[in-house]
Design a protein around this motif. Sequence first.
Motif, mmCIF file in Angstrom:
data_model
loop_
_atom_site.group_PDB
_atom_site.id
_atom_site.type_symbol
_atom_site.label_atom_id
_atom_site.label_comp_id
_atom_site.label_asym_id
_atom_site.label_seq_id
_atom_site.Cartn_x
_atom_site.Cartn_y
_atom_site.Cartn_z
ATOM 1 N N ASP A 59 108.519 82.477 51.483
ATOM 2 C CA ASP A 59 108.370 82.495 52.939
ATOM 3 C C ASP A 59 107.232 81.555 53.324
ATOM 4 O O ASP A 59 106.062 81.828 53.038
ATOM 5 C CB ASP A 59 108.085 83.912 53.428
ATOM 6 C CG ASP A 59 107.969 83.997 54.951
ATOM 7 O OD1 ASP A 59 108.108 82.953 55.624
ATOM 8 O OD2 ASP A 59 107.712 85.112 55.464
ATOM 9 N N LEU A 60 107.555 80.463 53.970
ATOM 10 C CA LEU A 60 106.560 79.447 54.325
ATOM 11 C C LEU A 60 105.720 79.827 55.530
ATOM 12 O O LEU A 60 104.781 79.099 55.884
ATOM 13 C CB LEU A 60 107.258 78.112 54.616
ATOM 14 C CG LEU A 60 108.011 77.464 53.461
ATOM 15 C CD1 LEU A 60 108.665 76.167 53.929
ATOM 16 C CD2 LEU A 60 107.097 77.194 52.290
ATOM 17 N N GLY A 61 106.012 80.929 56.168
ATOM 18 C CA GLY A 61 105.292 81.279 57.384
ATOM 19 C C GLY A 61 105.864 80.542 58.576
ATOM 20 O O GLY A 61 106.985 80.025 58.549
ATOM 21 N N ASP A 62 105.095 80.467 59.631
ATOM 22 C CA ASP A 62 105.566 79.887 60.889
ATOM 23 C C ASP A 62 105.661 78.368 60.776
ATOM 24 O O ASP A 62 104.649 77.670 60.770
ATOM 25 C CB ASP A 62 104.614 80.273 62.023
ATOM 26 C CG ASP A 62 105.158 79.878 63.399
ATOM 27 O OD1 ASP A 62 106.191 79.179 63.454
ATOM 28 O OD2 ASP A 62 104.546 80.272 64.409
ATOM 29 N N GLN A 63 106.863 77.858 60.663
ATOM 30 C CA GLN A 63 107.118 76.414 60.620
ATOM 31 C C GLN A 63 107.762 75.912 61.906
ATOM 32 O O GLN A 63 108.294 74.802 61.960
ATOM 33 C CB GLN A 63 108.026 76.078 59.435
ATOM 34 C CG GLN A 63 107.447 76.444 58.079
ATOM 35 C CD GLN A 63 106.211 75.625 57.748
ATOM 36 O OE1 GLN A 63 106.264 74.401 57.670
ATOM 37 N NE2 GLN A 63 105.080 76.302 57.566
ATOM 38 N N SER A 64 107.688 76.704 62.960
ATOM 39 C CA SER A 64 108.337 76.326 64.212
ATOM 40 C C SER A 64 107.630 75.136 64.860
ATOM 41 O O SER A 64 106.413 74.946 64.718
ATOM 42 C CB SER A 64 108.350 77.503 65.186
ATOM 43 O OG SER A 64 107.022 77.878 65.542
ATOM 44 N N LEU A 65 108.392 74.348 65.565
ATOM 45 C CA LEU A 65 107.888 73.185 66.297
ATOM 46 C C LEU A 65 108.339 73.288 67.754
ATOM 47 O O LEU A 65 109.503 73.583 68.033
ATOM 48 C CB LEU A 65 108.392 71.886 65.679
ATOM 49 C CG LEU A 65 107.816 71.533 64.301
ATOM 50 C CD1 LEU A 65 108.602 70.394 63.668
ATOM 51 C CD2 LEU A 65 106.345 71.143 64.422
ATOM 52 N N THR A 66 107.404 73.045 68.663
ATOM 53 C CA THR A 66 107.654 73.134 70.094
ATOM 54 C C THR A 66 107.481 71.753 70.718
ATOM 55 O O THR A 66 106.484 71.078 70.447
ATOM 56 C CB THR A 66 106.667 74.115 70.756
ATOM 57 O OG1 THR A 66 106.802 75.390 70.137
ATOM 58 C CG2 THR A 66 106.932 74.232 72.242
ATOM 59 N N ASP A 90 94.554 79.117 49.491
ATOM 60 C CA ASP A 90 94.801 77.989 48.581
ATOM 61 C C ASP A 90 95.376 76.810 49.346
ATOM 62 O O ASP A 90 95.821 76.943 50.489
ATOM 63 C CB ASP A 90 95.729 78.410 47.431
ATOM 64 C CG ASP A 90 97.166 78.617 47.858
ATOM 65 O OD1 ASP A 90 97.868 77.611 48.100
ATOM 66 O OD2 ASP A 90 97.616 79.781 47.949
ATOM 67 N N ALA A 91 95.353 75.646 48.720
ATOM 68 C CA ALA A 91 95.668 74.387 49.405
ATOM 69 C C ALA A 91 97.156 74.111 49.520
ATOM 70 O O ALA A 91 97.541 73.057 50.047
ATOM 71 C CB ALA A 91 94.984 73.221 48.687
ATOM 72 N N VAL A 92 98.000 75.025 49.074
ATOM 73 C CA VAL A 92 99.450 74.881 49.229
ATOM 74 C C VAL A 92 99.980 75.916 50.216
ATOM 75 O O VAL A 92 100.467 75.586 51.292
ATOM 76 C CB VAL A 92 100.165 74.988 47.869
ATOM 77 C CG1 VAL A 92 101.680 75.094 48.068
ATOM 78 C CG2 VAL A 92 99.849 73.779 47.004
ATOM 79 N N THR A 93 99.868 77.196 49.877
ATOM 80 C CA THR A 93 100.428 78.226 50.750
ATOM 81 C C THR A 93 99.562 78.465 51.982
ATOM 82 O O THR A 93 100.024 79.064 52.951
ATOM 83 C CB THR A 93 100.598 79.562 49.995
ATOM 84 O OG1 THR A 93 99.303 80.096 49.666
ATOM 85 C CG2 THR A 93 101.392 79.366 48.722
ATOM 86 N N GLY A 94 98.305 77.979 51.975
ATOM 87 C CA GLY A 94 97.419 78.182 53.108
ATOM 88 C C GLY A 94 97.511 77.131 54.190
ATOM 89 O O GLY A 94 96.831 77.227 55.217
ATOM 90 N N ARG A 95 98.327 76.101 53.996
ATOM 91 C CA ARG A 95 98.430 75.033 54.997
ATOM 92 C C ARG A 95 98.969 75.579 56.322
ATOM 93 O O ARG A 95 99.898 76.385 56.346
ATOM 94 C CB ARG A 95 99.359 73.923 54.511
ATOM 95 C CG ARG A 95 98.853 73.181 53.295
ATOM 96 C CD ARG A 95 99.816 72.097 52.851
ATOM 97 N NE ARG A 95 99.442 71.600 51.527
ATOM 98 C CZ ARG A 95 100.121 70.679 50.844
ATOM 99 N NH1 ARG A 95 101.229 70.166 51.373
ATOM 100 N NH2 ARG A 95 99.699 70.280 49.662
#
Length: 405
Positions: A59-66, A90-95
């Motif tokens: 689950d990448l989290g919120d990847q929505s674009l407006t 961390d520098a991958v999942t925390g982006r």
Amino acid sequence: MPYYHRAGAVPPKRHTQHRDPDGNLYYEELMGEEGFSSDSSLLYHRHIPSAVREFRVWDLGDQSLTPNHPLVPRHLSTHKLFTDARPGVDAVTGRRLLLGNEDVRLAYVVADTVSPYYRNAIGDECLYVEDGRARVETVFGDLEVGGGDYVIVPRATTYRIVPDGDRDGDGDGDGDGDVRIYAIEANSHVGPARRYLSKHGQLLEHAPYCERDFRLPEGPKSVEGENAEVYIKHRGPGGVVGTVHTLPNHPFDVVGWDGCLYPYVFNIRDFEPLTGRVHQPPPAHQVFEGHNFVICNFVPRKVDYHPLSVPVPYYHSNVDSDEVMFYCGGDYEARKGSGIGQGSISLHPGGHPHGPQPGAMERSIGAEFFDELAVMVDTFRPLQLGEAARATDDGTYVYSWEQNR
């Protein structure tokens, strides 16, 4: 990169038997771009690189674009995104996603913890290290990085990022210092501007850097281990999605590799700025490019020396592109009075003329040197706002050119 490099143990002839001291065959993997028609490298593994033991959704989290509508220039503050000092980022999942379109996504992270093993199956990544130090461990070997480094990671390269704050790699962030990373994730490949390259791929004399400025991986690592998880970002239903593969063996089991495709590091301070009698346009500051976008950097430099020069930029309309500036050091002369500071991002969308803030033109006259550091991404399709942009937009930048407000 377009020049050949070799590391570790490789056989004299490609696609021939290569065996360990006990007589077991190593497994040869071709990692290549554009099918079999562009740059590639051959990697030699102790174990079969295709083996997968388990898999699950990431689950990448919120990847929505407006959409940026109504159309306005915006000021985003990346340093407001990680202010609660919570450990374990961390520098991958925390982006956190700032801006994006069909060609590129821009994200930001402040990390204190070792990342999972990761590969981006969508495109190359250009990671700009704003501050801090880390070790970028890759299937090709390790890269030590610090402030001002660009890290170019080819598509599908398995890697992880170990901040100085977690050098023992146990995930508890018990060392000193976070690493701040501005992540430019392409849907294509990223490399030097084509006009800097010969027809065979050598950097030419007019390029603002050369091959001597690149740092290559120290390696390979040839690690043994079991049940390693690799987080994969890839295309899927509705856009960008994630999957986790559990591998029976460690992904860094490579004993040798050679070729022209690998991660590398270039430091912004090794960029040689071009100057002139009058103001130089942004293409003079270009460092890399991808499909439908370019990356430029503005570094400390002498400025215009015509007796009537105006050193700050003239007003200009981006009729074909959106302009994103990440302010990462020094004092950016043209933006004084607008609230822009360290870690700020300005978005100047196509269709809106922009330029210096009120008073900046007069203040700049007579200046001989600009002490500024900024990374610019110009895109040729409109950018939309990610959750991190929506969270940190100051809402007032659009009014900053109105002199009597």
